[in-house]
Structures are given as structure tokens and as C-alpha cells.
Design a protein around this motif. Structure first.
Motif, PDB file in Angstrom:
ATOM      1  N   LYS A 297      -5.977  -2.183 -10.274  1.00 21.45           N
ATOM      2  CA  LYS A 297      -6.197  -1.202  -9.768  1.00 21.45           C
ATOM      3  C   LYS A 297      -5.625   0.043 -10.426  1.00 21.45           C
ATOM      4  CE  LYS A 297      -7.204  -2.493  -5.150  1.00 21.45           C
ATOM      5  NZ  LYS A 297      -6.493  -2.573  -3.643  1.00 21.45           N
TER       6      LYS A 297
ATOM      7  N   GLU B 160       0.748   3.898  -9.353  1.00 18.89           N
ATOM      8  CA  GLU B 160       0.214   4.721  -9.766  1.00 18.89           C
ATOM      9  C   GLU B 160       0.246   5.695 -11.011  1.00 18.89           C
ATOM     10  OE1 GLU B 160      -4.370   4.159  -7.692  1.00 18.89           O
ATOM     11  OE2 GLU B 160      -3.012   5.915  -7.393  1.00 18.89           O
TER      12      GLU B 160
ATOM     13  N   THR C 151       1.177   2.343  -3.859  1.00 16.59           N
ATOM     14  CA  THR C 151       0.614   2.556  -4.293  1.00 16.59           C
ATOM     15  C   THR C 151       0.724   3.767  -4.798  1.00 16.59           C
ATOM     16  OG1 THR C 151      -0.963   1.488  -3.245  1.00 16.59           O
ATOM     17  CG2 THR C 151      -2.007   2.717  -4.440  1.00 16.59           C
TER      18      THR C 151
ATOM     19  N   GLU D 136       1.030  -1.028  -0.062  1.00 17.80           N
ATOM     20  CA  GLU D 136      -0.255   0.016   0.325  1.00 17.80           C
ATOM     21  C   GLU D 136       1.159   0.965  -0.313  1.00 17.80           C
ATOM     22  OE1 GLU D 136      -2.992   0.055   2.758  1.00 17.80           O
ATOM     23  OE2 GLU D 136      -4.393  -1.934   2.393  1.00 17.80           O
TER      24      GLU D 136
ATOM     25  N   THR E 268      -4.906  -6.313  -7.605  1.00 14.37           N
ATOM     26  CA  THR E 268      -4.455  -5.566  -7.201  1.00 14.37           C
ATOM     27  C   THR E 268      -3.629  -4.674  -8.059  1.00 14.37           C
ATOM     28  OG1 THR E 268      -3.145  -6.474  -5.284  1.00 14.37           O
ATOM     29  CG2 THR E 268      -2.243  -5.084  -6.290  1.00 14.37           C
TER      30      THR E 268
END
Length: 359
Positions: free
Chosen positions: A228, A202, A198, A195, A225
Motif C-alpha cells: 500500500k 505513506e 498509515t 492503521e 500491507t
């Protein structure tokens, strides 16, 4: 796995083709690689492709995004580097402007500085004949250190290998730009699906047109995952037949010991092991246990190295390289040393599960 002295794929016999299949399959030249990359392979003393390389090179050369899963020591590093470097050579671009932020065309994200250094050495050997600049980006120092790593001559690396923390800081400080990015690799991907990374993933995935996710194990839910951040429907899955199988040349032994017996048994093994018995890896479950066991080994005059994530960057620098070179044959470590590192000289791996219970 490749030996640091002679990085040949012959080091792991169970990963080679059976005698009946020896010599079969295309060569690197027959896979269509450019002469400059073939020259790099010659510098690395690497001959014929392994199974995962024969699978991955054609698919990645075509620009496919992929989940690439293969057993440890099967040659995954070359399986992704060769076709992706081939794509950069096939589409030359003008170097990035020296005055602006570094803007690589290829990016490899790795979980540790040790693995980044190891993969970086292979990438540099491949890229030198092709005239492609390679840089490593690892943290642990001041921000000025990140800038120096990126701007070292010649500026504007074509390929960048970095750890997540260093990449995140370089992007935040605008030392690094992604506008020229063509492909990215997540190596040892299951350790990167955290996390805390993340936002970084991205940002990078928004720029890369080709994504390669690499590992020896893919945990359940990996596709969810990844979904995302990117369109997983466009990924092709590449996996070898030997994935998740025990190599026949590796002997495993389980010893059930009471807590108070673990240390004496380990010390006896280390003292009686002949000098020619190869290197030893001892995995502990925490940094504090690594340090504690190190003090015990010091008391018994057993020469060793320690490697754990709470060490400073300066302390960690060169430790694993010294172990690889055989300067010291015993390494006490956390799982920091379990991911992708070349341990072809190791003959014994000892897992001390919850070793701290004997304190």
C-alpha cells in the motif's frame, strides 16, 4: 543479545557458529566497512559478524531495500545500522541549515521509547568516530520537548531514531523535514503495521529511496500491507536459517495452574530463587494487572520494577535501563518490554496468561 555492561555478541551462545565453523566467514573489515565504523565496533567490544550481519551488510551496502528477518538476539540492529551508516559516509552532504527544520538523512522508526534509547546508544557509539550526529525523538511531553530533542547541538542530525507518535507530531508541527532522507528502517515492523500509522508511513516512504523492514516475526499479509505504501517487488528477502527455531540453550516449561494457584506459585518461586539466579521478567496481559501484581509484591517485600504503556514518559524513563544494569532483578511488565530489548541478563521469563482471572 548484548549485555549493557559489555555489549558483546557472545552473550547468546546458541546464536554463535558451531565449533567447526568458528572463525569462518568474513570479518567486518573484509565486508568493506570504513575504518570509522570499525572503530565504533571496537568501542562496543564487538568482534566478528553474526549470520544475519553477514547476509545483510553486503545487500544493504548496495542500496537494496530489504525484508530482514532473524531470530531475537541475532544482531539485527548492527545488521542494518552498519551498511546504512556506511552509505551515508560514502555520500557526504553539507549539514542541514540550523534555522530550518531538522532534516535527517537516515531514519529508524521504533515502537517504543525504551527500544529507541537502546538502539540510539548503539548508533551513537558507531557514529561518534565517523562524525555523524544521532538524535532520538520520543513523545510523552510538550511540543517544545520535541523541538529541543531535534535542535540539540549540533543541529541537523544525520540519523534520527523515533517513535511513530513523536515523528507524526514533529512532522505536523514542521519541526522535521524529509527532503534529505536517503533511507529508513522499520524496526520490529509487525508492531508498526497499524492503521493509525498509515498516513505517517505513506509520508515517510514517499521520500526514502532505500527501505529496510526488520523483525523476528513477519505476520501473514505483511507484503500486502507494505504494498500500500511502496513497491515490494524491489525488496530482497534476508533471513537466517535459525529463524523461528527454538534456541537450544533456552529451556521452556508449561505449567497448568488453576487461577487461584497462580499467585502463590509465583510468590514461592520469587522467594526461593537465589540472589545469583539472574533477572526475572514477568509478563502480564494489561497495565492494570501489572499495577495489581506490583502491589502484591510490595506487600511481600519483593523488590521489583514495573513497566507498562499507561505510565507517563517521566515515570517510564530509566526503568528498563535500571533493570538492565541489575539494580533490580524483577521486572513486571506488559508486552511493551517484549520487542527488541536487550534482556541478556534474564534467566527466567514468566508469562501470566489472563492473570486478571484471579482477581
Amino acid at each position: 543479545m548484548r549485555s549493557p555492561q559489555k555489549p558483546s555478541q557472545e552473550a547468546a551462545p546458541a546464536l554463535q557458529a558451531p565449533p567447526a565453523e568458528a572463525g569462518q566467514g568474513p570479518t567486518f573489515a573484509e565486508l568493506g566497512l570504513q575504518p570509522a565504523l570499525l572503530a565504533g565496533l571496537e568501542r562496543l567490544s564487538i568482534g566478528r559478524p553474526t549470520a544475519v550481519q553477514r547476509l545483510a551488510i553486503p545487500a544493504l551496502r548496495r542500496g537494496r531495500s530489504a525484508l530482514c528477518a532473524a531470530e531475537t538476539g541475532s544482531g539485527k540492529t548492527l545488521a542494518y545500522l552498519l551498511p546504512l551508516l556506511e552509505r551515508l559516509l560514502g555520500r557526504p552532504e553539507a549539514p542541514a541549515e540550523a534555522a530550518g527544520p531538522a532534516a535527517p538523512r537516515g531514519l529508524v522508526v521504533l515502537p517504543s521509547r525504551e527500544l529507541a534509547a537502546q538502539v540510539g546508544a548503539v548508533a551513537a557509539a558507531l557514529c561518534a568516530p565517523a562524525g555523524l550526529a544521532v538524535r532520538g525523538l520520543t513523545g510523552g511531553g510538550a511540543a517544545g520537548g520535541l523541538r529541543r530533542q531535534l535542535r540539540a547541538p549540533p543541529p541537523g542530525p544525520a540519523v534520527l531514531l523515533g517513535t511513530p507518535g513523536a515523528l507524526r507530531e514533529a512532522l505536523r508541527r514542521r519541526f522535521l523535514g524529509l527532503e534529505r532522507l536517503r533511507w529508513m528502517v522499520l524496526d520490529e515492523a509487525d508492531t508498526l503495521m497499524d492503521e493509525s500509522f498509515t498516513e505517517l508511513l505513506e509520508e515517510i516512504l514517499a521520500h526514502a529511496t532505500q527501505v529496510v523492514v526488520v523483525g523476528a516475526t513477519f505476520p501473514a499479509g505483511l507484503s500486502e500491507t507494505l504494498a500500500k505504501f511502496t513497491d515490494v517487488d524491489r525488496f530482497v528477502t534476508l533471513s537466517t536459517q535459525s529463524l523461528h527455531r527454538l534456541p537450544p540453550h533456552v529451556q521452556q516449561k508449561f505449567v497448568r495452574l488453576k487461577g487461584r494457584d497462580k499467585l502463590p506459585e509465583l510468590l514461592l518461586l520469587l522467594k526461593e530463587r537465589p540472589a545469583s539466579g539472574g533477572a526475572v521478567l514477568i509478563f502480564c496481559n494489561s497495565a492494570s494487572t501489572v499495577n495489581w501484581l506490583g502491589y502484591i509484591l510490595d506487600d511481600h517485600k519483593i523488590k521489583h520494577l514495573r513497566l507498562q504503556g499507561q505510565m507517563s514518559a517521566a515515570a517510564r524513563a530509566g526503568i528498563f535501563a535500571s533493570f538492565q544494569k541489575g539494580e533490580v532483578s524483577v521486572l513486571v511488565c506488559t508486552d511493551l518490554a517484549s520487542r527488541g530489548l536487550d534482556t541478556s541478563s534474564v534467566q527466567l521469563v514468566w508469562f501470566l496468561h489472563v492473570f486478571s482471572c484471579i482477581l
